[in-house]
Design an enzyme around this catalytic site. Sequence first.
Site, PDB file in Angstrom:
ATOM      1  N   GLY A   2       3.293   5.961  -2.730  1.00  0.00           N
ATOM      2  CA  GLY A   2       3.260   5.066  -3.889  1.00  0.00           C
ATOM      3  C   GLY A   2       4.503   5.191  -4.761  1.00  0.00           C
ATOM      4  O   GLY A   2       4.997   4.189  -5.292  1.00  0.00           O
ATOM      5  N   ARG A  50       6.793  17.576   3.103  1.00  0.00           N
ATOM      6  CA  ARG A  50       6.914  17.770   1.648  1.00  0.00           C
ATOM      7  C   ARG A  50       7.214  19.223   1.284  1.00  0.00           C
ATOM      8  O   ARG A  50       7.911  19.485   0.303  1.00  0.00           O
ATOM      9  CB  ARG A  50       5.625  17.314   0.950  1.00  0.00           C
ATOM     10  CG  ARG A  50       5.526  15.804   0.866  1.00  0.00           C
ATOM     11  CD  ARG A  50       4.255  15.350   0.210  1.00  0.00           C
ATOM     12  NE  ARG A  50       4.314  13.932  -0.099  1.00  0.00           N
ATOM     13  CZ  ARG A  50       3.343  13.260  -0.685  1.00  0.00           C
ATOM     14  NH1 ARG A  50       2.216  13.871  -1.017  1.00  0.00           N
ATOM     15  NH2 ARG A  50       3.487  11.979  -0.946  1.00  0.00           N
ATOM     16  N   LYS A 105      -1.773  -3.973   3.714  1.00  0.00           N
ATOM     17  CA  LYS A 105      -2.103  -4.999   2.720  1.00  0.00           C
ATOM     18  C   LYS A 105      -0.890  -5.591   2.023  1.00  0.00           C
ATOM     19  O   LYS A 105      -0.002  -4.866   1.583  1.00  0.00           O
ATOM     20  CB  LYS A 105      -2.997  -4.383   1.647  1.00  0.00           C
ATOM     21  CG  LYS A 105      -4.412  -4.121   2.095  1.00  0.00           C
ATOM     22  CD  LYS A 105      -5.156  -3.592   0.903  1.00  0.00           C
ATOM     23  CE  LYS A 105      -6.619  -3.406   1.155  1.00  0.00           C
ATOM     24  NZ  LYS A 105      -7.224  -2.744  -0.007  1.00  0.00           N
ATOM     25  N   GLY A 147       3.751   7.032   3.273  1.00  0.00           N
ATOM     26  CA  GLY A 147       3.162   8.212   3.903  1.00  0.00           C
ATOM     27  C   GLY A 147       2.932   8.021   5.393  1.00  0.00           C
ATOM     28  O   GLY A 147       3.364   8.846   6.207  1.00  0.00           O
TER      29      GLY A 147
HETATM   30  P1  ADP Z   1       2.572   3.574   4.341  1.00  0.00           P
HETATM   31  O1  ADP Z   1       1.543   4.648   4.167  1.00  0.00           O
HETATM   32  O2  ADP Z   1       3.714   4.007   5.180  1.00  0.00           O
HETATM   33  O3  ADP Z   1       2.992   2.933   3.043  1.00  0.00           O
HETATM   34  P2  ADP Z   1       0.554   1.622   4.910  1.00  0.00           P
HETATM   35  O4  ADP Z   1      -0.521   2.543   4.484  1.00  0.00           O
HETATM   36  O5  ADP Z   1       0.830   0.426   4.094  1.00  0.00           O
HETATM   37  O6  ADP Z   1       1.920   2.400   5.183  1.00  0.00           O
HETATM   38  O7  ADP Z   1       0.299   1.088   6.360  1.00  0.00           O
HETATM   39  C1  ADP Z   1      -0.163   1.864   7.400  1.00  0.00           C
HETATM   40  C2  ADP Z   1      -1.550   1.436   7.714  1.00  0.00           C
HETATM   41  O8  ADP Z   1      -1.571   0.106   8.187  1.00  0.00           O
HETATM   42  C3  ADP Z   1      -2.117   2.287   8.810  1.00  0.00           C
HETATM   43  O9  ADP Z   1      -3.411   2.701   8.421  1.00  0.00           O
HETATM   44  C4  ADP Z   1      -2.173   1.320   9.987  1.00  0.00           C
HETATM   45  O10 ADP Z   1      -3.145   1.649  10.908  1.00  0.00           O
HETATM   46  C5  ADP Z   1      -2.423  -0.003   9.299  1.00  0.00           C
HETATM   47  N1  ADP Z   1      -2.037  -1.137  10.149  1.00  0.00           N
HETATM   48  C6  ADP Z   1      -0.812  -1.520  10.522  1.00  0.00           C
HETATM   49  N2  ADP Z   1      -0.863  -2.602  11.321  1.00  0.00           N
HETATM   50  C7  ADP Z   1      -2.165  -2.924  11.451  1.00  0.00           C
HETATM   51  C8  ADP Z   1      -2.864  -3.952  12.146  1.00  0.00           C
HETATM   52  N3  ADP Z   1      -2.211  -4.876  12.851  1.00  0.00           N
HETATM   53  N4  ADP Z   1      -4.210  -3.996  12.026  1.00  0.00           N
HETATM   54  C9  ADP Z   1      -4.878  -3.066  11.315  1.00  0.00           C
HETATM   55  N5  ADP Z   1      -4.265  -2.077  10.640  1.00  0.00           N
HETATM   56  C10 ADP Z   1      -2.926  -1.999  10.709  1.00  0.00           C
HETATM   57  C1  3PG Z   2       0.630  10.932  -2.779  1.00  0.00           C
HETATM   58  O1  3PG Z   2       0.336  11.573  -1.762  1.00  0.00           O
HETATM   59  O2  3PG Z   2       0.836   9.714  -2.778  1.00  0.00           O
HETATM   60  C2  3PG Z   2       0.852  11.710  -4.049  1.00  0.00           C
HETATM   61  O3  3PG Z   2       0.748  13.079  -3.830  1.00  0.00           O
HETATM   62  C3  3PG Z   2      -0.073  11.228  -5.153  1.00  0.00           C
HETATM   63  O4  3PG Z   2      -1.398  11.451  -4.790  1.00  0.00           O
HETATM   64  P1  3PG Z   2      -2.543  10.539  -5.435  1.00  0.00           P
HETATM   65  O5  3PG Z   2      -2.381   9.183  -4.808  1.00  0.00           O
HETATM   66  O6  3PG Z   2      -3.833  11.221  -5.076  1.00  0.00           O
HETATM   67  O7  3PG Z   2      -2.291  10.483  -6.911  1.00  0.00           O
HETATM   68 MG    MG Z   3      -0.548   4.574   3.879  1.00  0.00          MG
END
Ligand code: ADP
Ligand code: 3PG
Ligand code: MG
Length: 402
Positions: free
Chosen positions: A382, A38, A200, A359
């Site tokens: 997000g 970033r 999710k 992220g």
């Molecule tokens: P992003 O941040 O790229 O949008 P997410 O936060 O939706 O992605 O997904 C990443 C998360 O999903 C990570 O914390 C990862 O460990 C979890 N994850 C992915 N596959 C599995 C799984 N099969 N079981 C448990 N957690 C999982």
């Molecule tokens: C992010 O990392 O998704 C942005 O910087 C927004 O942060 P926040 O989810 O704490 O509002």
């Molecule tokens: Mg994530």
Amino acid sequence: MAFSKRTVRNIPISGATVLVRADYNVPLSGGKISDGLRIQASIPTLQYLLKHAGKIVIISHLGRPKGRDSSLSLEPIAVRLEKLLGKSVTFVDDCIGDKVVQAVKKAPKGSVVLLENLRFHAEEEANNREFARRIAKDTGARFFVQDGFGVVHRAHASTEAITQFIPSVAGLLLEKECQTINKAMEKPARPLIAVLGGAKVSDKLQVIERFVDIADKIIIGGAMANTFLAYKGHHMGASMVEENQHKTLDKIYLAAHKKVEGSVEDFIILPTDVSVAKTPSQTATRHNVTLGNVAKGDNALDIGDASIERMIEEVSGAKTVIWNGTMGYATVPAFAHSSARLALELASHPNKTSIIGGGDTADFVLGWGEAENFTHVSTGGGAALDLMAGKKLPGVESLLNA
Ligand code: ADP
Ligand code: 3PG
Ligand code: MG
């Protein structure tokens, strides 16, 4: 896909003091910046302004502090910015008040001032008008440049209220993010494959629905796949499965059935095998099982090897791939296989349009290729999801139209 907002390129900034909202919400471990994507991504706008404007004052948030918290100070960011810009950056330990007024006054033309974490004031997240007015007034800025793409899905003082006090335009990063993602969603080179993983279904429901509408195929992985498989009646043992998603998935499949003439299983592609362990420990090993053979204590932590091959075969035929959410528990090497294969496939085919959002996904792919190996690695989590889902982003809506 013209970007409909005014940008730094079309305002009279010569000599003006400009206030830039960046998103320097970066992971810090032990006070050190562990991922600089970033910060790096904010440099083109800053360089543009250094060339054309007067003084630059930067604001950002970091983390979710409740009041002042020295572990979430932006000071380490100032040090990194100095390195990247090759010039000194003045850090001020608040974002409003007399210190700010004096520091900006004293700063010579062509200099950069970074203000302290906006979220040390609760008014930031409350989208408080008076707080926004103070920032505008105390910095004395003539223009406001929104370049914090990662935060424009929030209606906060520094993304919305502030635009009522200073003429507000987009920075180059914000413009690039919106243009690249919108083009891939609205006018993609086809076939367009969406690869969706992560934890999710409920976090990504609107994005899945949008892709049912626009993608040629959707590949589901990650824990999200477990929820889809459980819905289809498969026993998922001790895997992470999101409860109460039946209605949601009914809706998704109804839309998919309406759209595709052939088999819906070839449109929404689910894993046919999964890789399991008892727990996701760093030393865990992979064990592939086909659906139907997931035992009670098995935790499906990655899509299985056969499913990886299928995914790569599908992706190799795509012209555009939009990927959000790691395909497995990718922070443990044994369950990073699918995500690593996909990252390598995309990084080694620069002619394919590859857009990576989220992220965790961005963090992961940057370990497997330089950002330049992909068409676009989004700096938004997000915000990227909301943009892909077709939602309006308050921090973009509030800017001046082109
Ligand atoms: P992003 O941040 O790229 O949008 P997410 O936060 O939706 O992605 O997904 C990443 C998360 O999903 C990570 O914390 C990862 O460990 C979890 N994850 C992915 N596959 C599995 C799984 N099969 N079981 C448990 N957690 C999982
Ligand atoms: C992010 O990392 O998704 C942005 O910087 C927004 O942060 P926040 O989810 O704490 O509002
Ligand atoms: Mg994530």
